[in-house]
Write an enzyme that holds these catalytic residues in place. Structure first.
Site, short mmCIF file in Angstrom:
data_model
loop_
_atom_site.label_atom_id
_atom_site.label_comp_id
_atom_site.label_asym_id
_atom_site.label_seq_id
_atom_site.Cartn_x
_atom_site.Cartn_y
_atom_site.Cartn_z
N SER A 122 17.05 10.24 16.89
CA SER A 122 17.98 9.13 16.56
C SER A 122 17.22 7.83 16.15
O SER A 122 17.93 6.82 15.73
CB SER A 122 18.71 8.84 17.85
N HIS A 143 20.62 13.82 11.90
CA HIS A 143 20.90 13.15 13.01
C HIS A 143 22.33 13.35 13.28
O HIS A 143 23.38 12.90 12.61
CB HIS A 143 20.69 11.71 12.87
N GLU A 155 23.94 11.97 10.08
CA GLU A 155 23.00 11.12 9.35
C GLU A 155 21.78 11.99 8.59
O GLU A 155 21.11 12.54 9.45
CB GLU A 155 22.28 10.06 9.90
N ASN A 193 22.11 3.71 14.49
CA ASN A 193 21.57 3.06 15.49
C ASN A 193 21.00 1.72 15.28
O ASN A 193 20.88 0.82 16.19
CB ASN A 193 20.45 3.80 16.34
N1 CAA Z 1 34.09 19.85 22.98
C1 CAA Z 1 35.41 20.29 22.09
N2 CAA Z 1 36.20 19.49 22.68
C2 CAA Z 1 36.17 18.34 23.14
C3 CAA Z 1 34.89 17.94 23.32
C4 CAA Z 1 34.00 18.70 23.29
N3 CAA Z 1 32.59 18.37 23.63
N4 CAA Z 1 34.84 16.50 24.17
C5 CAA Z 1 36.10 16.24 24.08
N5 CAA Z 1 36.91 17.47 23.39
C6 CAA Z 1 38.31 17.23 23.16
C7 CAA Z 1 39.15 17.09 24.17
O1 CAA Z 1 39.59 18.38 24.90
C8 CAA Z 1 40.47 16.57 23.70
O2 CAA Z 1 41.18 17.44 23.37
P1 CAA Z 1 42.94 17.05 23.29
O3 CAA Z 1 42.98 15.54 22.41
O4 CAA Z 1 43.48 18.10 22.60
O5 CAA Z 1 43.27 16.98 24.50
C9 CAA Z 1 40.05 15.64 22.59
O6 CAA Z 1 38.56 16.17 22.47
C10 CAA Z 1 39.88 14.14 23.22
O7 CAA Z 1 38.86 13.99 24.46
P2 CAA Z 1 39.17 13.02 25.54
O8 CAA Z 1 40.83 12.91 25.91
O9 CAA Z 1 38.47 13.53 26.80
O10 CAA Z 1 38.73 11.62 25.30
P3 CAA Z 1 38.87 10.84 23.81
O11 CAA Z 1 40.20 10.79 23.37
O12 CAA Z 1 38.36 9.40 24.26
O13 CAA Z 1 37.95 11.36 22.99
C11 CAA Z 1 35.78 11.01 21.95
C12 CAA Z 1 36.70 11.65 23.26
C13 CAA Z 1 36.06 12.03 20.64
C14 CAA Z 1 34.43 11.52 22.24
C15 CAA Z 1 36.12 9.67 21.61
O14 CAA Z 1 36.15 9.01 22.81
C16 CAA Z 1 35.14 9.09 20.72
O15 CAA Z 1 35.24 9.39 19.44
N6 CAA Z 1 34.22 8.23 21.26
C17 CAA Z 1 33.13 7.68 20.54
C18 CAA Z 1 31.85 8.54 20.44
C19 CAA Z 1 30.84 8.11 19.77
O16 CAA Z 1 30.65 6.71 19.32
N7 CAA Z 1 29.82 8.79 19.39
C20 CAA Z 1 28.63 8.67 18.91
C21 CAA Z 1 27.56 8.07 19.90
S1 CAA Z 1 26.13 7.66 19.33
C22 CAA Z 1 25.40 8.84 18.99
O17 CAA Z 1 25.51 10.10 19.11
C23 CAA Z 1 24.14 8.71 18.13
C24 CAA Z 1 23.10 8.27 18.95
O18 CAA Z 1 21.70 8.38 18.29
C25 CAA Z 1 22.97 7.47 20.06
#
Ligand code: CAA
Length: 286
Positions: A122, A143, A155, A193
């Protein structure tokens, strides 16, 4: 190696990101060797992949036949031997430059000479990883974002010596996975990041200074900016230790005090409050 000649993908590291990466490649028809030194970590990885695939089956976007076929395409191992026949390798081990450099030096001897060695880092320099090998032209950053099965962005980081062909192959693989590859240059934190972590860090300072409670800060960013998760929920999701490690890379690499990690973040990490994975972060998890 061209994208279409890639059939067998090696993924090293069976943590959250490694699992997700193994899953999406297997879902797209690739044979995957998932390698980790820890057998229990590999067992947890398989369970996590099954759970994620189960959610897709549950909502009807994946058939149970495809779920079983996906699982059958993933082989696990505690040693690097299966990577001798891999066509593409992605590293997703601990975010420590010394550990990654040592692994890249080993991968350079274990894998075929034409194989691209990608890192899911990352924020660690791709150029530094490339320099640990005899093939810096075939070393790049790939990434993925968490949760890998849902997030469409990857990325793609071009190191100082990365060849155009290697970048094109990685972009082709992203397309095959149904994801969009966006190129970033090899500077600390790349694009994602460099921009995300200062925002999260500001949220940590806002908690520390009592500007708002974690609930209030998250509510403002969710409702006011349409972010799917508030910054403190997201930091707990990423892992507070990972946030601190990335901020340290930004601070050390760019030398600007604006990237200094918030003292509250350092204190929480010292206490073992790492977010969701430890059960305690800005919020408490069951
Ligand atoms: N696999 C399959 N399906 C999944 C899953 C997984 N790992 N995680 C969640 N889901 C599904 C759920 O089953 C749910 O399905 P339905 O809509 O059919 O019920 C759907 O995704 C939505 O999940 P939730 O209802 O639990 O929660 P949500 O609506 O908040 O969505 C999320 C979850 C997609 C993670 C959303 O909150 C989101 O986009 N969050 C931001 C994530 C983000 O910013 N990620 C980047 C982080 S930074 C990074 O990764 C880089 C780094 O270097 C730090």
């Amino acid at each position: 190696m061209a994208t279409h000649s890639i059939h067998h993908v090696g993924v090293i590291g069976a943590g959250t990101m490694g699992n997700g990466i193994a899953q999406v490649f297997a879902q797209s028809g690739f044979q995957v060797s998932l390698v980790d030194v820890s057998a229990p970590a590999l067992d947890r990885a398989r369970a996590a992949i099954e759970k994620s695939l189960g959610r897709f089956v549950g909502k009807g976007s994946l058939s149970s036949t495809d779920r079983d076929a996906t699982l059958n395409r993933i082989a696990t191992a505690t040693a690097l031997d299966p990577l001798a026949s891999a066509d593409y390798v992605i590293e997703a081990i601990v975010e420590r430059a010394d550990a990654k450099r040592a692994l890249f030096a080993t991968l350079d001897t274990v894998t075929r000479r034409d194989v691209i060695l990608a890192s899911n880092t990352s924020s660690i320099s791709i150029t530094l990883l490339g320099a640990a090998t005899t093939r810096p032209d075939l070393v790049l950053g790939m990434h993925f974002m968490n949760p890998v099965p849902l997030m469409t962005l990857v990325e793609l980081i071009r190191g100082q010596a990365t060849a155009d062909d290697a970048m094109a192959t990685a972009a082709g693989l992203c397309a095959t996975l149904g994801k969009t590859g966006v190129e970033a240059a090899d500077y600390p934190g790349f694009i994602a990041n460099r921009i995300l972590l200062p925002m999260l860090n500001e949220a940590f300072f806002a908690v520390m200074e009592g500007v708002g409670t974690p609930d209030a800060i998250d509510a403002v960013m969710r409702g006011g900016m349409n972010h799917p998760m508030g910054p403190l929920t997201l930091a707990d999701f990423i892992g507070l230790d990972v946030c601190l490690a990335i901020l340290n890379v930004l601070h050390d690499g760019l030398g600007d005090p604006k990237y200094r990690p918030c003292p509250l973040l350092k204190r929480m990490v010292a206490a073992g409050h790492l977010g969701r994975k430890s059960g305690q972060g800005f919020y408490t998890y069951a």
